[in-house]
Every structure is written in structure tokens, then in C-alpha cells.
Design an enzyme around this catalytic site. Sequence first.
Site, short mmCIF file in Angstrom:
data_model
loop_
_atom_site.label_atom_id
_atom_site.label_comp_id
_atom_site.label_asym_id
_atom_site.label_seq_id
_atom_site.Cartn_x
_atom_site.Cartn_y
_atom_site.Cartn_z
CB SER A 60 53.96 -17.13 -22.55
OG SER A 60 53.82 -15.92 -22.60
N GLY A 85 51.45 -12.82 -21.14
CA GLY A 85 51.22 -12.08 -22.51
C GLY A 85 52.52 -11.75 -23.09
CG ASN A 116 41.64 -14.97 -18.24
OD1 ASN A 116 40.51 -14.20 -18.47
ND2 ASN A 116 42.47 -14.39 -17.36
CD1 TRP A 117 38.79 -17.29 -23.64
CD2 TRP A 117 36.56 -16.80 -24.08
NE1 TRP A 117 38.27 -18.45 -24.19
CE2 TRP A 117 36.84 -18.27 -24.41
CE3 TRP A 117 35.19 -16.34 -24.56
CZ2 TRP A 117 35.79 -18.93 -25.03
CZ3 TRP A 117 34.27 -17.16 -24.74
CH2 TRP A 117 34.66 -18.28 -25.38
CE LYS A 118 44.67 -12.64 -19.92
NZ LYS A 118 46.27 -12.46 -19.69
CD GLU A 174 47.41 -16.65 -14.83
OE1 GLU A 174 47.34 -17.13 -15.72
OE2 GLU A 174 47.31 -15.65 -14.51
CG HIS A 212 44.32 -12.47 -13.89
ND1 HIS A 212 45.26 -11.46 -14.63
CD2 HIS A 212 44.65 -13.68 -14.84
CE1 HIS A 212 46.20 -12.09 -15.58
NE2 HIS A 212 45.50 -13.26 -15.71
N GLY A 253 45.87 -17.29 -21.63
CA GLY A 253 45.03 -15.92 -22.21
C GLY A 253 45.24 -16.15 -23.88
N GLY A 254 46.26 -15.54 -24.30
CA GLY A 254 46.38 -15.27 -25.72
C GLY A 254 45.81 -16.83 -26.70
CD GLU A 284 45.88 -9.52 -17.44
OE1 GLU A 284 44.60 -9.94 -17.80
OE2 GLU A 284 46.72 -10.22 -18.06
#
Length: 251
Positions: free
Chosen positions: A212, A172, A9-11, A166, A94, A233-234, A96
Site C-alpha cells: 500500500s 492491496g 510490480n505489475w502482477k 512486504e 512474493h 503494486g496498485g 502471493e
Amino acid sequence: MRRKLIAGNWKMYKTTAEAVALVEEIKKGLAGAPGDTLVAPPFTSLVAVVAAAKGSPVAVAAQNMHFEKEGAFTGEVSPAMLKDVGTTHVVLGHSERRQHFAETDEGVARKTKAALDAGLVPISCVGETLSEREAGKTMDVVKRQVDAILNALTPEEAARIVIAYEPVWAIGTGKVATPEQAQEVHAFVRLRIGAVHGRPVGEALRILYGGSVKPDNVKGLMALPDVDGALVGGASLKADSFLKLVHYDKQ
Ligand code: 13P
């Protein structure tokens, strides 16, 4: 036997040129991957990433969509528009989006149904916050979120979705869920699916873990019986770390 899915997920990261460069690098390193691979770029680079991924095993997802077919919804994108540009999957609900854009259980359920109606595979997200976990409410929260989604679907529809667990406190933060914490919730979600739509649906459906996930913890997570992949993510923003996750069996 459920095949694992490693999803990036490149956000809100990457220009079109950066997105294409990343997918080109991912493609080069895929040989021998034990599971499926997916990337979810921002809307602006979907067309270019679909073109770059064409003919490769990389599937492409959007990160959100509206549940209506069309209409006066300034700034929104419809399920058919995602299908039109060649997207096959869509990440929905998500945390977010739930936190910063007021998405509700009901809205996420409607989006999940609308994605299926348009021929997209929804990756619908659930997960508790730190205060909910600390108050001992993890299972209540996850049950409420999962049930809202399941109750909007027939068993046949439910069998076509992907769920991502999640925990918000793990996103993150570098604080990954322990294998015990992840397995406990995944097994609970699978039981819940079985209770609502029958055991075969629960057994077939893929449940991803997100929060993470890194090269040094992916192997342990993927070894858990009810963890069928990762939503990352990251560590999905660079080819070398993402490819290590894709090749989780070799870490
Ligand atoms: P991180 O892997 O950066 O914790 O993000 C997880 C996530 O939100 C994936 O959707």
C-alpha cells in the site's frame, strides 16, 4: 550511501500494448528522479518492455522464475531465459507466490542463488501475515525467511541481492505499515544480514518496503533510515501515480 529503488510490480495486469504504453509514459516523466526505477511486467510483455525501456534508466524485472537451468518443467521459465530477453532483475518469493503457489523458504532461497548464478539481481520478498503479527511472531517469521535466503549465499553473493519487506496484511489493503513498524523490521533485517554475512554487507544491501505504498505516504517511508525504496503494486499501474512515487522527494 544506498540509492533508493522504486520498483513497480505489475502482477497479472496489462497486455503488451498497455505495458509498452505505460513504460513510454514513465520514461517521459523520469527527469530529476532521485533514485533508480524498475518495472516488473508479466512474462508475456517482457520482450516488448525491455525494447521500450532500452536506453532509458528504467530497469526491467520478471516476477518469478524456476531455479533449475532447464528441463521438463512445463509452464516454467528459467533464469537464463530471463537473461536472454534482457531482463536484469527478478522478483522472487512474493507473498502471493508463497500463499497461492506454495512457494517455500527453501525454494525462494534456491531461486535467489540461481538468479545470481545467471547474472540477474534477485529482489527476494519476505513478510508476515496479519495473524503472525497479531501473535507477536513478526520477527521470528521474518528471521526464518531472511535466514533461509542468506544461508544459501556467500557474503559476496548476498551483497548483490535486494530484499523486499512486504507485510502481507498491507498488500492491496490500503493499510500501509506505520513508519515505526516498517523501520523496526527493516533495521532488524539489516542487523540479521550483518550477523550472517558481516556488517558491510548489511550496510550495502538495499531493503525495499512494499504494501500500500501511495503518493501520500511515500515521502515518509523513504525518509526512514533503513528503507531503501519501495516495491509497489496498485500505484505502479498508472503513470501519474507511479511517477509521483519515483519523485517521492517532491510529494
Ligand atoms: P500494493 O502496492 O498494491 O499494496 O502491492 C504491494 C505488492 O505486493 C508489491 O509487490
